[in-house]
Design a protein around this motif. Sequence first.
Motif, short mmCIF file in Angstrom:
data_model
loop_
_atom_site.label_atom_id
_atom_site.label_comp_id
_atom_site.label_asym_id
_atom_site.label_seq_id
_atom_site.Cartn_x
_atom_site.Cartn_y
_atom_site.Cartn_z
N ALA A 1 2.25 1.82 -3.49
CA ALA A 1 1.25 2.37 -4.40
C ALA A 1 1.10 3.87 -4.17
CB ALA A 1 -0.08 1.65 -4.20
N LEU A 2 1.06 4.27 -2.90
CA LEU A 2 0.92 5.70 -2.57
C LEU A 2 2.12 6.51 -3.09
CD1 LEU A 2 -0.38 6.20 1.07
CD2 LEU A 2 -1.19 7.33 -1.00
N GLU B 1 0.83 -1.20 0.00
CA GLU B 1 0.00 0.00 0.00
C GLU B 1 0.87 1.26 0.00
OE1 GLU B 1 -2.85 -0.15 3.15
OE2 GLU B 1 -3.83 1.71 2.50
N GLN C 1 -1.95 10.07 5.93
CA GLN C 1 -1.81 8.82 5.17
C GLN C 1 -1.13 7.73 6.00
OE1 GLN C 1 0.25 10.73 1.91
NE2 GLN C 1 -1.47 10.42 0.52
N ARG D 1 4.12 5.69 -5.63
CA ARG D 1 4.11 5.74 -7.09
C ARG D 1 3.09 6.75 -7.60
NH1 ARG D 1 5.16 -0.13 -6.87
NH2 ARG D 1 7.40 -0.32 -7.20
N GLU D 2 1.95 6.87 -6.87
CA GLU D 2 0.97 7.91 -7.23
C GLU D 2 1.61 9.29 -7.26
OE1 GLU D 2 -2.41 8.04 -4.55
OE2 GLU D 2 -2.84 5.93 -5.03
N GLN D 3 2.61 9.49 -6.38
CA GLN D 3 3.27 10.80 -6.30
C GLN D 3 4.52 10.85 -7.19
OE1 GLN D 3 3.71 12.57 -2.36
NE2 GLN D 3 2.62 10.83 -1.50
N GLY D 4 4.71 9.81 -7.99
CA GLY D 4 5.86 9.78 -8.87
C GLY D 4 7.16 9.44 -8.18
#
Length: 308
Positions: free
Chosen positions: A198-199, A195, A274, A201-204
């Motif tokens: 994933a978080l 998890e 988060q 990677r969402e932010q690059g």
Amino acid sequence: MGAMSDPLTLMTVHAHPDDETIATGGVMAKYAAQGIRVVCVTCTYGEVGEIVVPALDTPANHARLGEIRQLELARALARLGPIEHHWLGYRDSGMEGAPDNDDPRSFWQADLEEATGRLVGIVRRERPHVLVSYNDAGGYLHPDHIRAAQIAKAAFARAGDPLAYGEQLRGPRALEPWAPRKFYEIVLDIERREELNALLREQGIEPPWGPRADETDEQRRAREEWLARMAAAQGPVTTRVDVSDFLEAKHAALREHATQIAQDSPFLAITPAQWRRIAPTEDFTLRESRVAPVRLPEDDLFAGLREQ
Ligand SMILES: [Zn+2]
């Protein structure tokens, strides 16, 4: 030993400035807020760390990095609460295989008996009920983390023994033997990592522990071997301490380690809100206990000690 008048005390034993916040910032803040005495021991000054902020990454700053990190540590601890601190006084050994491993001042080269004696002296002075450090792999196989765990474990075993380091027990500044009641190893939070990845990677942000897109077979094997060695040393989670109310303080403390923890590092890129969702607890393995009976799982490092 263990007079009722001794205030409940937590001692964490860490390798470098910043480890205390990354690994145990939540529990140190939480227990300090409860009025429990919190004492942090840092074995090295972190002289050979990287400097993650390009503007600060200068030869002059590397030459005085130990000093800079002492200041960062003091500021970080102030964010976490009233926390007492001791230096064990060794030089950073660098990563596994680095030339700094061979420096005679390094923690890696230190005489284990002597290093354990320094920590035993601090344990006898501060009289902690709970001792926290790393597992036998030092959590992630850094030489200083391995050494910190070795001496913490040895101090847990020997600080209460009147025959160990007897010179500390004599003379005008004589200490008394003191046997801490519980020894915990910090658990790296592997099962919640997906998890987190994933978080990020969402932010690059590419998770630094994950497979890199351009990874060679050899790099992949080395990474997998490293992960397997870490996993082999990790004990079961016996104790999860809810630190959700202290994640802002932990975040603020992380930011004080400015030369070490980049703004886009996983630790700072994830907001306290988060973190609260992904990892509201700091987790531990109860490795040694002089408290009976112990009821597992626990949600408190002081379980079994508060009623005494
Ligand atoms: Zn470290």
